[in-house]
Structures are given as C-alpha cells and as structure tokens.
Design a protein around this motif. Structure first.
Motif, PDB file in Angstrom:
ATOM      1  N   LEU A  35       0.830  -1.207   0.000  1.00  0.00           N
ATOM      2  CA  LEU A  35       0.000   0.000   0.000  1.00  0.00           C
ATOM      3  C   LEU A  35       0.862   1.254   0.000  1.00  0.00           C
ATOM      4  CD1 LEU A  35      -2.690   1.505   0.230  1.00  0.00           C
ATOM      5  CD2 LEU A  35      -2.572   1.186   2.722  1.00  0.00           C
ATOM      6  N   LYS A  38       2.533   1.826  -3.382  1.00  0.00           N
ATOM      7  CA  LYS A  38       1.632   2.420  -4.371  1.00  0.00           C
ATOM      8  C   LYS A  38       1.393   3.897  -4.081  1.00  0.00           C
ATOM      9  CE  LYS A  38      -0.758  -1.953  -5.269  1.00  0.00           C
ATOM     10  NZ  LYS A  38      -2.024  -2.724  -5.131  1.00  0.00           N
ATOM     11  N   MET A  39       1.248   4.235  -2.806  1.00  0.00           N
ATOM     12  CA  MET A  39       1.064   5.642  -2.434  1.00  0.00           C
ATOM     13  C   MET A  39       2.320   6.452  -2.755  1.00  0.00           C
ATOM     14  SD  MET A  39      -1.013   5.392   1.205  1.00  0.00           S
ATOM     15  CE  MET A  39      -1.160   7.175   1.312  1.00  0.00           C
ATOM     16  N   VAL A  86       0.448   6.771   7.190  1.00  0.00           N
ATOM     17  CA  VAL A  86       0.069   5.399   6.816  1.00  0.00           C
ATOM     18  C   VAL A  86       1.260   4.463   6.944  1.00  0.00           C
ATOM     19  CG1 VAL A  86      -0.730   3.938   4.912  1.00  0.00           C
ATOM     20  CG2 VAL A  86      -1.778   6.183   5.300  1.00  0.00           C
ATOM     21  N   THR A  90       1.189   1.240   9.475  1.00  0.00           N
ATOM     22  CA  THR A  90       1.166  -0.104   8.883  1.00  0.00           C
ATOM     23  C   THR A  90       2.505  -0.832   8.979  1.00  0.00           C
ATOM     24  OG1 THR A  90       1.698   0.814   6.687  1.00  0.00           O
ATOM     25  CG2 THR A  90      -0.642   0.563   7.272  1.00  0.00           C
TER      26      THR A  90
END
Length: 445
Positions: A35, A38-39, A86, A90
């Motif tokens: 994630l 990709k961000m 994030v 995470t």
C-alpha cells in the motif's frame, strides 16, 4: 590479551553469536508494504507533474498573494504527510523503525528540530516565511525518511520514470521556446500588486530557475555515468536535449556551469589521450563527434535567435545582479541583536524596500538571516547539510558532483529560503540515479 595467550587461535564458535547479533538483525528492516509503495508512486507523480503553475492554472491559488492559507501548501506536501502516517501505522516493526531512524537519521531529526524552532520564532514574532516550513522543511524531512524504505524494484521503476520525465520536460521546454507560449505559465506577483507572465519556458518544473537547476543536476548525473536504466547510445542525445532545455529555461548560471563542466571533461579526455592512457574508443568517437555537431548546432540556433532571450538576461536581468551586490550591505545594516535573532517584521520590510530588494534576496542564507536572524538561518543550513550527508551515505561516491552543483546553484537565488519543494525533487533524483549496486535487495540498508 586474554588468558588463552597471545598466539592461541580462537575457535570458530567464538564468532558464532556475532553474525546474528541483535543489533545487526534489528537493522535488517523490511521495505514498506504494498500500500505504501503504491502511495509513494502517486506522491512521485504529484511531485513531478503537478507543479505550482498547474495548481494556479486550475484555480488552486498556490502562488497568488490572496486566497485561502490552505492553498498555500502544495498538494504533494499534504499527500506525503498522509503517506508517512500510513507508513508508520502499517509498518510491522515500529520499535525497530524508531531505532533505525535514531541510528541513521540524526541529522534529519536535527533539521526537523531546527525547522520547528524557526516556525516558533516566526509565529511568536509575526515574521514572514511560515509557508516555508511545510513545503520546504517538513516535506523534505518526510521525503528523506521515506526514500530508504522504497523497494529496489520500485526504485528501478522510479529511475525509468525519471528518464521519461526529463525527456518530456526538456521537449516541452524546447517547444515552448519555439512557439513563444508556455503551456503552464508562471504568473509573477509584484509587491505593488501587478501581475506579469514569465516569458521563459517553465515546462513541468514550475519556475525557470528551479527547472534549470534540476535539469543541470540531471545532466551532471548523466555525465558521471549515473542512470544505468538509460541505454548508452541514448545518453549523449539525452544530454544534448537537456542542454537545449537549459537554453529555453534561461538559467544563466546553470547554462554556464554546464558548459564549463562539459568543457572540463572534454579537456580531461584529450589530456588522457595525449598522455597515452587507455581510453574507450567509443568515448573518443562520441566526444570528437560532439565538437563539430555542437558548433553547427550553436550556429543554427544563434541564426534563428534562440540565444536572444538569454543574452537579454545577461544585459537586462531585472536587477538580479544588482541584488547580489547589495544583499550583504542590507544584512550588515542591522545591529548585532537584530542580525542574530531577527528584527521586527515592519523594520525588516522598510530596510528591504530602502535597499530596493522588494523582489527578494538572491541567496537563501542571507534571505533567512534578514527575516529570521543568523542563528535560525545557520541552524537550518546545518540541518540541510546533515540531511544531504545522510542521504549521500546511501549512494555511490560520484553523487557528490550533482550535490555540489545543486548547492552552488541554490545559492544564486532565493531557493530554499521560501516555498521550495524542488529540494525534495532533487533528493528523489539523486537517490534513484546513484544507488549503490551492492545494496541489499531484501532489507533496508
């Protein structure tokens, strides 16, 4: 000396616990999750493609004097704050992540503390430069903290993206110069409220000086052999295209510095050939081909007036050269207390106007010193150097050349004394182009 005696050999088991030691395992951190990867790709697109000019064009009011304070912060800054949050939430090994940062990013943490101190100084005394903290300081800090956790495969993709980006950026700049129209125009707001459209090409990098600085860094990087994803037969054509873009951007210092560097490399090649040293036959053919082709290209460009705009910048630069002469007397006009800790904002503005420098001071350290004091400016500059040094330790040694070029060019205009997210662009470029080939691909180095 131990009780075993000086000449007694150690058994192989004596070294057994050292290899899988806790301190070593603790630094073998995994890369960020899918994630976050990709961000990070979305962030790169926002950083390179969505320039300040694009935001102004769509009505975001990023550069205008009026408008909401919320729009004075770039969208990529908002996004990287979200991205870092994030990432921390995470990440599976949060304790080891904190230890990694304390072991390898103390300089960056010092830079953040210096930036926070500068913000407190600005808010407490009502000074200028509050927006600098977000787009310049906080943005750069978060970028430096995130880049080591981008996986090698994604760094390979990032390098390929950079080559395509610089190709498109240079091509757009040349087209803008040829047609005399900017796709994403830069609107300059004067202190008296008048607006003017910048005639120089801007392409995707917001401001001609910022574009010229980053383009010069890319040229020097290619000359140093960086960017292995770019095929060798495309390297010299790419350098030629970037040089044409420098002409379109009108950055005098960047253009002359690039010319001096290329002339120096050519002279060094000729000197080595004359001394009988071993040289690549392909390199010799390329360099000796450049000379007549370069002369012919310069003659053709001069005949169609491509250099007229740059020559006008040398003869009439809107007071930029004069600014560099009188900015030091401006700083020395303050008493010692005001020079060290910054004078009252109204007094600073009156002094700036009395010296005729209302358009700005053409040096980041002096500009920060004038508005915030030498103490704050020195802390920020030291933090910047420490952050760059920490990033450099993860690169090949040749990265020192584009770093030196970037710092030299940044000292010829306001640069990171204002809203300057171009510093983050620079960090991304050199981090992708100068990766160490022996860096581990399974954990963070």
């Amino acid at each position: 000396m131990t009780a075993r005696g000086q000449g007694t050999p150690h058994s192989s088991a004596a070294f057994g616990p050292a290899a899988p030691s806790t301190s070593l395992v603790r630094l073998r951190l995994p890369f960020a999750g899918p994630l976050v990867q990709k961000m990070m790709a979305i962030y790169i697109v926002l950083l390179f493609i969505v320039s300040a000019n694009v935001l102004d064009l769509i009505g975001y009011d990023y550069s205008s004097i009026g408008g909401s304070p919320i729009t004075k912060i770039h969208v990529s800054t908002y996004f990287i704050v979200l991205l870092f949050g994030v990432f921390v939430v995470t990440y599976p090994q949060k304790g080891d992540l904190a230890r990694y940062y304390l072991a390898t990013k103390l300089g960056s943490l010092f830079f953040l503390c210096a930036s926070v101190f500068a913000v407190v100084n600005i808010v407490a005394d009502g000074r200028n430069g509050f927006g600098m903290f977000f787009d310049t300081d906080l943005h750069l800090f978060l970028c430096a903290m995130l880049l080591p956790f981008v996986s090698p495969d994604n760094m390979d993709r990032l390098e390929r993206f950079l080559h395509w980006f610089f190709f498109a950026n240079a091509l757009l700049a040349v087209i803008e110069l040829a047609i005399g129209f900017n796709i994403f125009p830069l609107i300059t707001y004067s202190p008296d409220g008048m607006t003017t459209v910048e005639p120089r090409a801007t392409a995707f990098l917001s401001h001609p000086l910022h574009a010229a600085t980053i383009t010069c860094v890319y040229i020097v990087s290619l000359l140093c052999g960086a960017g292995t994803a770019l095929r060798q037969n495309l390297r010299m054509p790419m350098i030629g295209l970037q040089c044409a873009a420098l002409l379109a951007f009108g950055g005098r210092t960047a253009f002359l510095l690039t010319a001096v560097i290329m002339a120096g490399m050519l002279a060094w090649t000729l000197l080595r050939a004359a001394a009988g040293m071993k040289l690549s036959r392909t390199a010799l053919i390329v360099w000796f081909t450049i000379i007549p082709i370069g002369i012919a290209a310069v003659a053709v460009l001069a005949s169609i007036g491509a250099f007229d705009q740059m020559f006008d910048r040398f003869t009439e630069d809107g007071g930029s050269a004069r600014t560099r002469w009188i900015m030091v007397p401006l700083l020395l006009s303050f008493n010692w207390g005001d020079m060290l800790w910054g004078a009252h904002t109204d007094y600073v503005r009156s002094q700036v106007y009395s010296f005729g420098l209302e358009w700005g001071v053409e040096n980041p350290f002096i500009q920060m010193s004038v508005f915030q004091g030498v103490v704050v400016a020195s802390m920020i500059m030291l933090g910047v150097l420490l952050l760059i040094w920490e990033a450099y330790r993860r690169m090949t040694w040749k990265a020192i050349f584009p770093i030196a070029v970037f710092l030299f060019l940044c000292n010829t205009f306001g640069s990171f004394a204002g809203r300057f997210f171009t510093f983050a662009i620079f960090l991304v470029v050199i981090s992708a182009l100068f990766r160490k080939p022996d860096a581990p691909r399974d954990w963070v180095s």
